[in-house]
Design an enzyme around this catalytic site. Sequence first.
Site, short mmCIF file in Angstrom:
data_model
loop_
_atom_site.label_atom_id
_atom_site.label_comp_id
_atom_site.label_asym_id
_atom_site.label_seq_id
_atom_site.Cartn_x
_atom_site.Cartn_y
_atom_site.Cartn_z
N GLY A 165 0.82 -1.20 0.00
CA GLY A 165 0.00 0.00 0.00
C GLY A 165 0.86 1.25 0.00
N GLN A 166 2.12 1.09 0.38
CA GLN A 166 3.01 2.25 0.46
C GLN A 166 3.33 2.82 -0.91
OE1 GLN A 166 4.05 -0.72 -0.17
NE2 GLN A 166 6.15 -1.14 0.39
N GLY A 167 3.13 2.01 -1.96
CA GLY A 167 3.37 2.50 -3.32
C GLY A 167 4.70 2.06 -3.90
N ALA A 169 11.39 -2.74 7.35
CA ALA A 169 12.49 -1.84 7.69
C ALA A 169 12.50 -0.56 6.85
CB ALA A 169 13.85 -2.56 7.56
N SER A 170 11.44 -0.30 6.12
CA SER A 170 11.40 0.87 5.23
C SER A 170 12.64 0.91 4.35
CB SER A 170 11.30 2.18 6.04
OG SER A 170 10.14 2.17 6.82
N THR A 212 12.48 1.12 -0.90
CA THR A 212 12.67 2.24 -1.84
C THR A 212 14.16 2.46 -2.06
OG1 THR A 212 10.62 3.32 -1.21
CG2 THR A 212 12.33 4.73 -2.15
N GLY A 247 14.30 5.49 3.13
CA GLY A 247 12.96 5.06 3.52
C GLY A 247 12.30 6.01 4.51
N GLY A 259 8.54 5.16 5.43
CA GLY A 259 7.18 4.66 5.66
C GLY A 259 6.84 4.44 7.11
N GLU A 260 7.72 3.75 7.84
CA GLU A 260 7.45 3.48 9.25
C GLU A 260 7.55 4.74 10.08
OE1 GLU A 260 9.54 -0.31 10.73
OE2 GLU A 260 10.61 0.32 8.95
#
Lengths: 784, 152, 289
Positions: free
Chosen positions: A487-489, A527-528, A531, A736, A738-739
């Site tokens: 969902g993060q893309g 762990a983000s 990317t 990263g 996200g988290e």
Amino acid sequence: MEELKFVGHPAVRIDGKEKVTGAAVYTDDLEFGPDLLYAEIVEGPHAHAMIRAIDASEAMKVPGVICVVTGKDFPYNFGLYMKDRFIFAQDRVRFFGEQIAAVVARTPQAAKKAARLVQVNYSPLPKVVSPLEALREGADLIHPDLKHYEHVPWFFPKPDTNIAHHRKVRKGNVEQGFAEADYILEDTYEVPRYAHCAIEYHAAVAKYDHSGRLTVWASSQSPHTQRNLFAIALAPLGIRHNDVRVIAPHVGGGFGSKAGVTMEIIAAAIATKVKGHPVKVLWNREREFYNTYQRLGVVAKLKIGVKSDGRITALHHSLFWDAGAYVEYGANVVNAVGLSAIGPYRVDNASIDSYCIYTNLPPGGPYRGFGYSEFLFGLESHMERMAKHLGIDPVEMRRRNAIRAGDITAYGAKMNPNGLHQAIDAVAKEIKWHETPSPSGPDMAIGKGFSLFWKAPAMPPNTSSSCFLKFNEDASINLLVSGMDLGQGFLTVMAQIAAEILSVPISKIRTENPDTDRNPYEWQTVASHVTWGCGNAVKRAALDAREQIFSLAARTHDVPKDLLYLEDEVVKCKRRPGFALPLKDFVIHGIQMEDGTFKGGPIMGRGVFMPEYASTKADPETSQGGHPNVHYTVGAAAAIIEIDKQTGRVQVKKVVEAVDCGKAINPSLVKGQITGGILQGISTVLYEEMKFDHRGKMLNPNFTDYKIPTALDIPDEVIPLIIEVPEPDGPYGARGMGEHTMLPVAPMIANAIEDALGIRMKSMPITAEKICLAMTGLKKQQEK
Amino acid sequence: MKKISFTLNGELRQVDVAPNEILLEVLRYKIGVKSPKCGCDTGDCGACTVILNGKAVRSCLIFAIEINGQEIVTLEGLSKDGLTPLQKALLDRNAFQCGYCAPGMILSATCLMSGNPHPSEEEIKESIAGNLCRCTGYQPVIDAISEVTKKH
Amino acid sequence: MAIPFEFGYEKPATIADALHLLDKWGRNARILAGGTDLANELKQGFRVPELLVDIKGLDALEKIKVLDDALHIGALVTFDMVRNSQLVRDHAYILYEAAGLVASSGVRNRATVVGNICSAVACMDSAAPLLVHDAVVHTASLEGEREVPVQDWFVDNRKTLVGEKEMVSHVSIPLPKIKHAGAYQKMMRYTGEDLAAANVGVLLMEDGACRVAFGSVGPIPRRSPEIELFFEKNGVNARHIDQAKDMIGGIISPITDVRATKEYRMHMTKVMFVRAMHAAVERLKKQKI
């Protein structure tokens, strides 16, 4: 700098159309035909007990039941970092609700009916439900075999105790640091367990066919890691890695819960007992709460010394983690925090003890933030309190201590380039830190809170990502990666990176969630790091493909390779304006020469990334010497809240959060992460609360009584801010984020509550009830 | 087993159901319409939302046998002629992340808009308050609904 | 998701048919209206019936109407219908207010008021409004019809006076003959959907009479004759509201459970009582009729 056409733009997500039309396929949406079998789990009704006998004879009588499997069928242990977990409980049950057996049947109804008829005879054992209790002399051992478990070399279990790992950090001279301090504050903060609450349940379907092929379809953050763990655990059956195939459709939310391996291995194992039939294991909401992973709870004792100007002289952080019945993954949360519990500050003298402690509660494991939310609650509360004590503005206090590039981390490595100071300034400005808003009514109190955050990806030093990039006849691309779009893309961002290098529009790039047989290796989507890590692999694959394109063009058209460039899917030359080779003319079929022969062939790029500078080799007594964390992502946040003084209800009026993602490859998706992460953070501090009874049974494993926010419970305003100080080894400078977006929220709200009411809350959650009772308690004290 | 017939996305369908079968499971596993999802099975999360006779309802709390002779619309039915303006707005804003709540959310909002073409922000929030989303923080979804209902 | 128990299903076309079914199956039959509670109960396997009697074919029960100086709410009236009923807004505003706080719109579109008081879970939202309105529960069986004041209807948590072979056809709310205004307050853990950890309903009449009901602070919701009498003697004003608030500690005895502690429930009931009273006073001032 060259203008970027795709990277840095708010592209529409490539899976967006699937998702708004209901076309997106999740694991339980897959069809397996009429031969599909269903498994239902038999759960243990004790937090700690020995299994004496299992009698499945009544269950077997239910029409449609195929078989009942138990721990005896699978005497294998497994685990990501430490092999302490079992497919089904062996002789011992370690948490309430643990899987004891499974009934496999032709219909879900029959499986459910029969599961209720499996008789299990237990001898209850004394249970341990808090980490401090588990540390006591003579506490019952939850894992008497701890000393025999295999684990990664950077874990240090203490045999014959309930301590599964102790991460110990020593830097500088802490004693001297405290001696130099003008003010020392010491206190204890508590953060309980939390649940991920992805809306999609865990689901896995497995089929072990008659040729010995094991295929598992799973809602997963970790297809390759699952393949690896299945292959290792089931190796006694003669299963090798290339016999196992994991296929991961869309995932309805992960947040860490679908990382590593939990219930998926149950499906894989059962499949080996019903050869030739696909078998489905579908979790339910209750089990989502108590039998996947929970976020670990922690009791954190924090002591910080500061000079009168606010500079930190020393820090000691002891963290006692309630890691649950199995810590195969959760122990790394403990490890990660141990390395980073100084927070985003320059601290010359630090000592940290982070203890991973077994308890008879559900297994703790990865959850968005990987332990950082938990320790930041205490640390950022502490910073605010110390600032107020010293009469220093809390934002200024943070500025004076905030870490800068080149400063030395707790384990002795250099801090990466970062925009922490920019983030602090941007947030303070946007929230109008020096203005005092007024409350909306006489019953209302208003307050402001600030918090910093940082987090590094926690991963083994040899974590890697890889990519295959295949051109098609029309110059469209299939980009094969094995990160998961949770969902993060992720998929969109990977397509943007490939598009940038190859000048092919995103609409012509197909990249989908993986099948481990077809897609190259990725460690896990946790762990983000994807990317950054997989982004590097994609970039390298695209560069590899571009190199092949340029080489072919150069040798077939007699142009110098270094003059070639790509624009709008055409190879062009800087010195020959008319030179134009459309990609679609040759990326599969090659380029025809004057003699009629063809040169070239399908263009296929490959890219691999591993951070070759990372290492966990360090002195276990100090953690000095290695380079366990590749980099930190940092940021700052602030909030204005209003509290109803009669009810304790908090309304978040405004939140500003700045995150330094190095480069926002897709700013729209970055902002989406910030908005979503803030609400998840607000939820943990204000609403969510797990309750257990005296048996260790969770009392509210449902959305009726474990409250996650609705559309009516959001902040009035959220302002996401993007800071971009490039990461030297990130794709286009990206790292990263996200988290991270939820990390500052709990202390920021706690700080705002203190600002509004003068009450310092030191344990989470801070529900309306707790605020209200604290206020009335305070009133009583004042009356005395 | 009883044969029931009902209209699903404009098409008359017949299916054999037992009284203990829940509408959500019949739609998903017997008929093969997969956009209604299960996220709690207790009516709390809204992922299973379908439109029954014009109203958004929880298909996990309805016995399939009850819908004999009724009319049901799922997200598949909404997207038949391309994206609706709401779907387009949601798409353009990257409003969803994992997408699991999207079918229910979109149906709830669609129902709101059919009875109330220009809702207030509070009404928008109220209409989707029964659809839990763990990813987005809701704001992008609310913004998309606002955008579409402010037009015209 | 699957329900591992089997049962039958009937959808009678007339009330008489429904009553015959109930007469035959007795406690082994369950009435199915909105089904939002029933489906959950059956999934959990609490009470397993042999037959579901779906009453949604009984159109007569789907009405909100005024008859004989009372507002009738049929057994098939959903909370959504209540929210959209001008009659309810005019005559029992507090029920309209409470209905808006029941679960979420997706549940309100299906769940019924009568189902709510038949499930009779202590935290139900409709009880307090019906109690302050002196509503009457109308039941029917082959043996005839009964009228039970809602004050007597609740026996225990999830237990009512409904007979084994009976069904509730409707509830009726006597139309107050004078100007009146009510208010409903619900204790929730946040603004979104939640079950009431406590609730308060008040109804204030032009002549100074006041009715007060408390819910979710005991096994059954109840009126408070103590407070009502206090207001009857002393009249309603800000000071008396405050005094009445202090009586609450001796009237209700909330418990600690997964939703709240007894201390917070007690505190919140007092806060909500004061807020409801002030809201009702304000609303009464604005009433025209």
